[in-house]
Scaffold this active site. Structure first.
Site, PDB file in Angstrom:
ATOM      1  N   SER A  22       0.827  -1.216   0.000  1.00 40.92           N
ATOM      2  CA  SER A  22       0.000   0.000   0.000  1.00 40.92           C
ATOM      3  C   SER A  22       0.856   1.258   0.000  1.00 40.92           C
ATOM      4  CB  SER A  22      -0.916   0.005   1.227  1.00 40.92           C
ATOM      5  OG  SER A  22      -0.153  -0.024   2.424  1.00 40.92           O
ATOM      6  N   ASN A 109      -1.830  -2.747  13.326  1.00 40.41           N
ATOM      7  CA  ASN A 109      -3.269  -2.474  13.295  1.00 40.41           C
ATOM      8  C   ASN A 109      -3.614  -1.179  14.015  1.00 40.41           C
ATOM      9  OD1 ASN A 109      -3.403  -4.897  11.996  1.00 40.41           O
ATOM     10  ND2 ASN A 109      -4.508  -5.987  13.607  1.00 40.41           N
ATOM     11  N   THR A 154     -38.824  27.552  -8.850  1.00 44.12           N
ATOM     12  CA  THR A 154     -39.158  26.211  -8.385  1.00 44.12           C
ATOM     13  C   THR A 154     -39.499  25.406  -9.628  1.00 44.12           C
ATOM     14  OG1 THR A 154     -41.521  26.685  -8.067  1.00 44.12           O
ATOM     15  CG2 THR A 154     -40.080  27.030  -6.169  1.00 44.12           C
ATOM     16  N   HIS A 155     -39.123  24.141  -9.659  1.00 45.80           N
ATOM     17  CA  HIS A 155     -39.317  23.292 -10.847  1.00 45.80           C
ATOM     18  C   HIS A 155     -38.650  23.911 -12.078  1.00 45.80           C
ATOM     19  CE1 HIS A 155     -42.336  21.060  -8.523  1.00 45.80           C
ATOM     20  NE2 HIS A 155     -42.789  22.243  -8.148  1.00 45.80           N
ATOM     21  N   SER A 276     -13.907  26.087 -27.932  1.00 45.53           N
ATOM     22  CA  SER A 276     -14.153  24.884 -28.727  1.00 45.53           C
ATOM     23  C   SER A 276     -13.053  24.743 -29.771  1.00 45.53           C
ATOM     24  CB  SER A 276     -15.515  24.991 -29.416  1.00 45.53           C
ATOM     25  OG  SER A 276     -15.631  24.033 -30.445  1.00 45.53           O
ATOM     26  N   LYS A 282     -17.715  29.694 -29.190  1.00 43.63           N
ATOM     27  CA  LYS A 282     -18.039  29.029 -27.934  1.00 43.63           C
ATOM     28  C   LYS A 282     -17.187  29.539 -26.766  1.00 43.63           C
ATOM     29  CE  LYS A 282     -20.462  26.060 -27.307  1.00 43.63           C
ATOM     30  NZ  LYS A 282     -20.191  24.625 -27.498  1.00 43.63           N
ATOM     31  N   ASN A 284     -17.104  27.882 -23.014  1.00 40.73           N
ATOM     32  CA  ASN A 284     -17.696  26.762 -22.275  1.00 40.73           C
ATOM     33  C   ASN A 284     -17.388  26.834 -20.774  1.00 40.73           C
ATOM     34  OD1 ASN A 284     -18.587  25.659 -24.741  1.00 40.73           O
ATOM     35  ND2 ASN A 284     -16.623  24.634 -25.041  1.00 40.73           N
ATOM     36  N   GLU A 289     -18.664  22.279 -15.148  1.00 39.04           N
ATOM     37  CA  GLU A 289     -19.040  20.944 -15.618  1.00 39.04           C
ATOM     38  C   GLU A 289     -18.168  19.865 -14.998  1.00 39.04           C
ATOM     39  OE1 GLU A 289     -20.710  22.441 -19.977  1.00 39.04           O
ATOM     40  OE2 GLU A 289     -18.835  21.324 -19.862  1.00 39.04           O
ATOM     41  N   TYR A 316      -9.567  -6.584  12.865  1.00 35.13           N
ATOM     42  CA  TYR A 316      -8.980  -6.079  11.632  1.00 35.13           C
ATOM     43  C   TYR A 316      -9.026  -7.131  10.537  1.00 35.13           C
ATOM     44  CZ  TYR A 316      -5.777  -4.073   8.269  1.00 35.13           C
ATOM     45  OH  TYR A 316      -5.235  -3.564   7.120  1.00 35.13           O
ATOM     46  N   GLN A 321      -7.488  -2.174   4.201  1.00 31.73           N
ATOM     47  CA  GLN A 321      -6.465  -1.417   3.480  1.00 31.73           C
ATOM     48  C   GLN A 321      -7.093  -0.621   2.345  1.00 31.73           C
ATOM     49  OE1 GLN A 321      -2.486  -3.168   2.691  1.00 31.73           O
ATOM     50  NE2 GLN A 321      -2.994  -2.911   0.524  1.00 31.73           N
ATOM     51  N   LYS A 324      -8.201   3.574   2.143  1.00 33.08           N
ATOM     52  CA  LYS A 324      -7.405   4.776   1.932  1.00 33.08           C
ATOM     53  C   LYS A 324      -7.524   5.376   0.539  1.00 33.08           C
ATOM     54  CE  LYS A 324      -4.310   3.157   5.458  1.00 33.08           C
ATOM     55  NZ  LYS A 324      -5.122   1.924   5.602  1.00 33.08           N
TER      56      LYS A 324
END
Length: 459
Positions: A22, A109, A154-155, A276, A282, A284, A289, A316, A321, A324
């Site tokens: 690890s 451990n 809303t919506h 673009s 463009k 962007n 995003e 354990y 392991q 992480k």
């Protein structure tokens, strides 16, 4: 030879060693591992388990190793199983007798469990600061727009008038909750499992409270099996990170909408947008995003931790392991997203006139029109129906409530008078929303000051 050799007659297969290792990801915990070992050695010496000379050599060796790792003069050995064994092996090379005494009364451990808790505690502090910086930017931008009228939705339909400040401060509240959540989690993170041993403590007379105090931790864990096998704190932290990313993702979605030609409420600074390869017109919102996309990744990390732990018996297991990489990834993504998103918001251009124009076109003062009738004595449901009929009339005749003639108003209710136009003006609609938590400029300014004071007091 592996430090745990003795029971085994053969060297571990090189493919198994690579599979088992690890070090490639837990090497980032070298500071925490050395901190924990220094505290452990000091306790061993205090308890008379190791002598003063051994303690001094261990301390010097560990401090030298820390310095050399940070200077780049000591490189991690790719053949080491993990960061804990790498540091112990390096120490033992330098002090063959004293180095072998460091692990007295300790298992990997409880050592691993301690290191990860120390690491998470440190990361909580860093992310807490990043969230505060985000909130400071939001309050700085918001205070400039307490009277910038925009439609609230809303919506995804225009609903009622708000200000841009009010909209931004909704996200400030989310990030404040994220800060509170991290603080609460830290109470369960920053407790010491050291002394739990492999699962059943040890026969050495350890002073676990001393070690915890030496590390500045809040307390110790009181069940040794739980001490080595608990990863609740890691799962809680990962879920808190997923919530932060969910908040950033919602914000990203709005930024993406706002800077589209269909809205054009904002423009992103050129430094925080891309173009673009084929369409020269463009611009962007790639940062927003990407943040929106990375939120899925962090949510996946949190889900992985839950799934990894769900079937494990005490105490354990090597499965753990796997805690992480996903936790580290979630941390890294949040720390990557918060600063760049903050700067994107800080540098954007706000088009007040576009927001005001959108607010004027969506009948978002319809509720205020109904409230006008209610205050004149009509029942709310009757007022609601009349206002709905007026909106339908306006749509059929390409009018707005502000441009609808008074004689038409009176056809639907004699309670209408000239003062209706003042009552439904967007500025009036906002000004009169004086309830705490509302979007009136006066209320919002107080709220911004409250949030700024909360963040400052917490620094």
């Amino acid at each position: 030879m592996a430090l745990w050799a003795g029971r085994f007659l053969k060297e571990i297969n090189k493919d198994v060693n690579a599979f088992n290792s690890s070090l490639s990801f837990d090497c980032r915990m070298y500071k925490q591992d050395i901190r924990g070992s220094l505290a452990h050695a000091k306790m061993l010496c205090k308890q008379g388990i190791i002598d003063q000379q051994a303690y001094e050599e261990i301390t010097k060796g560990l401090n030298d190793i820390l310095h050399e790792i940070e200077e780049g003069t000591l490189l991690f050995d790719p053949n080491a199983e993990d960061i804990h064994m790498f540091i112990e092996a390096e120490l033992t090379k330098r002090y063959p007798v004293s180095g072998k005494k460091l692990h007295t009364g300790r298992s990997r451990n409880d050592q691993v469990a301690l290191d990860l808790r120390l690491y998470v505690h440190d990361e909580i502090k860093e992310i807490d600061q990043l969230l505060k910086e985000m909130i400071k930017v939001l309050t700085d931008v918001a205070i400039q727009h307490t009277e910038t009228i925009m439609p609230g939705y809303t919506h995804l339909q225009r609903a009622q008038p708000v200000t841009f400040a009010h909209h931004l401060m909704a996200y400030a509240e989310m990030f404040l909750r994220d800060i509170d959540r991290l603080k609460d989690i830290d109470k369960r993170v920053y407790v010491s499992p050291l002394g739990s041993g492999a699962l059943a403590t040890t026969t050495y007379p350890l002073d676990r409270q001393f070690t915890a105090e030496e590390l500045g931790m809040y307390d110790i864990m009181y069940n040794s099996m739980d001490g080595v096998s608990d990863r609740d704190y890691a799962i809680e932290f990962a879920n808190a990170l997923a919530l932060i990313m969910m908040h950033l993702s919602r914000f990203s979605e709005e930024v993406i909408l706002w800077c589209s030609w269909e809205f054009k409420f904002i423009d992103l600074d050129d430094a925080y947008a891309t173009g673009s390869s084929i369409m020269p017109q463009k611009k962007n919102p790639d940062i927003a995003e990407l943040v929106r996309g990375k939120s899925a990744r962090v949510i996946g990390d949190a889900t992985t931790l839950l799934t990894m732990m769900k079937g494990l018996p005490l105490a354990y297991n090597k499965d753990m392991q796997e805690d992480k990489e996903n936790l580290f990834d979630a941390i890294d993504q949040v720390k990557l997203c918060l600063p760049v998103f903050k700067d994107m918001i800080k540098t954007m251009t706000v088009h007040k006139e576009k927001m005001r124009e959108a607010a004027a076109r969506g009948f978002i003062n319809a509720t205020d029109c109904a409230d006008y009738l209610t205050k004149k004595g009509a029942a709310f449901r009757d007022a609601y129906k009349v206002t709905g009929q007026l909106v339908a009339y306006c749509i059929d005749h390409q009018l707005t409530l502000e441009t609808l003639p008074l004689d038409v108003y009176k056809q639907y209710s004699e309670k209408f008078d000239e003062d209706v136009y003042q009552a439904i003006a967007l500025e009036t609609c906002l000004k009169n929303r004086q309830v705490i938590g509302g979007p009136s400029p006066a209320v919002e300014k107080k709220n911004i000051e409250r949030v700024k004071a909360k963040v400052s007091a917490d620094d």
